[in-house]
Design an enzyme around this catalytic site. Structure first.
Site, PDB file in Angstrom:
ATOM      1  N   GLY A  65       9.906   5.320  -2.990  1.00 47.58           N
ATOM      2  CA  GLY A  65       9.618   4.405  -4.092  1.00 47.58           C
ATOM      3  C   GLY A  65       8.875   5.093  -5.218  1.00 47.58           C
TER       4      GLY A  65
ATOM      5  CE1 TYR B 244       4.325  -6.670   0.518  1.00 48.92           C
ATOM      6  CE2 TYR B 244       2.174  -7.736   0.657  1.00 48.92           C
ATOM      7  CZ  TYR B 244       2.965  -6.667   0.279  1.00 48.92           C
ATOM      8  OH  TYR B 244       2.393  -5.587  -0.354  1.00 48.92           O
TER       9      TYR B 244
ATOM     10  N   GLY C  56       5.377   2.458 -10.475  1.00 47.51           N
ATOM     11  CA  GLY C  56       4.164   1.992  -9.833  1.00 47.51           C
ATOM     12  C   GLY C  56       3.332   3.077  -9.183  1.00 47.51           C
ATOM     13  CB  ILE C  57       0.914   3.014  -6.356  1.00 46.86           C
ATOM     14  CG1 ILE C  57       1.720   2.399  -5.215  1.00 46.86           C
ATOM     15  CG2 ILE C  57       0.043   1.959  -7.014  1.00 46.86           C
ATOM     16  CD1 ILE C  57       0.841   1.835  -4.113  1.00 46.86           C
TER      17      ILE C  57
END
Length: 289
Positions: free
Chosen positions: A10, A164, A14-15
Site C-alpha cells: 500500500g 475492521y 498515505g502512511i
C-alpha cells in the site's frame, strides 16, 4: 538503510507512501507493493525524484487475491536474494459486506489473510537475512474488536467497524503468535497503531464512517506523522531484537486483553494457515530455516 531491501504494501498513498519515502531517503532499496498500476507508477516517479534514489521498484499485487500475492512473492524472490524489512501496511474498510475472489469476507481477506500469507511466503528470505524485521500496521480500533471464531467471515450481523476491528485485532494476534513460534529475534515481528491519520482511507465510503471522517479529519494526524511509528520499528536500533510487541507513538503499549490472549492467537494462526494453505511453523527454534 543502505544495502537493505524493503517491501512496503500500500505504498502509493498515505502512511505507506510516507514510510517508503523515509526508507528511500535513508538509502534503502524499496519495493512498492501496490494494487493500482497507474497510482503505483506515479508514486514511484515521485519518490525517485524527491529522494534521488533509483533503487525503487514497483510490484503489482492485489492483497484481496491469494493468487496475486503468491505471484508477487515469487517475482520478488526471482529478483532479490534477501529481505531486510516487510511492512504490511495496506488496509481496507468495507461498510457493506463484500467477498474476495477467494470467497472470504473482504476486510478480513485484505487486512489479515494478506498479512499472514505474504509474510509466510517471504519468511525463508526474512529468516536468512540477519536482523530482518516484520512490521504489521494494526490500529487501536482493535480495542473494540473480537475474533468471531464461530463466524470469522461475518456472514451474520455484518458491520463495517465490526469487521475492521476484528481484522486489526487479528493483526496483533498474528504478530504475537508468529514471534512466539519463531522463538528467535530474526526476524522480529511487531505491530503498531499509527494514530488516526488523515488519508484517503475514508473516501468513497458511506454512512457513519464517512460522516466521522468528514467531520473530524481536520484534527487527524498527517500521513507523515502517522508513518512515524512504522518508520521507527523499521529503522531504529532501539528496537533491534525486540519482538512480539505492540507500539503506539514509537513506544511499546499494552494492547487489549483480547489481543493478549495466547490461546486465541494460536487458534487464529492455525485456522488462518488452513485458509491460506500455509504450512504452520512448528513451535521450535527456526533459526536454521
Amino acid at each position: 538503510m543502505t544495502g537493505k531491501i524493503c517491501i512496503v504494501t500500500g505504498a502509493n498513498s498515505g502512511i505507506g507512501l510516507e514510510t517508503a519515502r523515509s526508507l528511500a531517503t535513508r538509502g534503502a532499496t524499496v519495493v512498492l507493493a501496490c494494487r493500482n498500476k497507474q497510482k503505483g507508477e506515479a508514486a514511484l516517479a515521485s519518490l525517485r525524484s524527491a529522494t534521488n534514489n533509483n533503487a525503487l521498484h514497483l510490484m503489482l499485487v492485489d492483497l484481496a487475491d491469494m493468487d496475486s500475492i503468491r505471484k508477487m512473492a515469487a517475482a520478488f524472490k526471482q529478483r532479490f536474494q534477501q529481505l531486510d524489512l516487510l511492512v504490511n501496511n495496506a488496509g481496507a474498510f468495507m461498510p457493506a459486506r463484500q467477498t474476495s475472489v477467494d470467497g472470504y469476507e473482504l476486510t478480513f481477506a485484505t487486512n489479515h489473510l494478506a498479512y499472514f500469507l505474504l509474510t509466510h511466503l517471504l519468511l525463508d528470505l526474512l529468516i536468512a537475512t540477519p536482523e530482518s524485521r516484520v512490521v504489521n500496521v494494526s490500529s487501536d480500533a482493535h480495542r473494540g474488536g473480537a475474533v468471531h471464531f464461530d463466524d470469522l467471515q461475518l456472514k451474520k450481523g455484518y458491520g463495517g467497524y465490526k469487521a475492521y476491528a476484528q481484522s486489526k485485532l487479528a493483526n496483533i494476534l498474528f504478530s504475537n503468535e508468529l514471534a512466539r513460534r519463531l522463538d528467535t529475534a530474526n526476524p522480529t515481528v511487531n505491530s503498531l497503531h499509527p494514530g488516526v491519520v488523515a488519508t484517503n482511507f475514508g473516501s468513497g465510503k458511506s454512512g457513519f464512517f464517512s460522516f466521522f471522517f468528514r467531520i473530524f479529519s481536520p484534527f487527524f494526524l498527517s500521513p507523515k506523522a502517522g508513518a512515524q511509528t512504522s518508520i521507527y520499528l523499521a529503522t531504529s536500533p532501539e528496537v533491534m531484537g525486540v519482538t512480539g510487541k505492540y507500539f503506539d507513538r514509537s513506544k511499546p503499549r499494552t494492547p487489549s486483553a483480547a489481543a493478549r490472549d495466547a490461546d486465541a492467537a494460536k487458534r487464529l494462526y492455525e485456522i488462518t494457515a488452513q485458509l491460506t494453505g500455509v504450512i504452520p511453523i512448528d513451535d521450535i527454534q527456526t533459526s536454521s530455516g
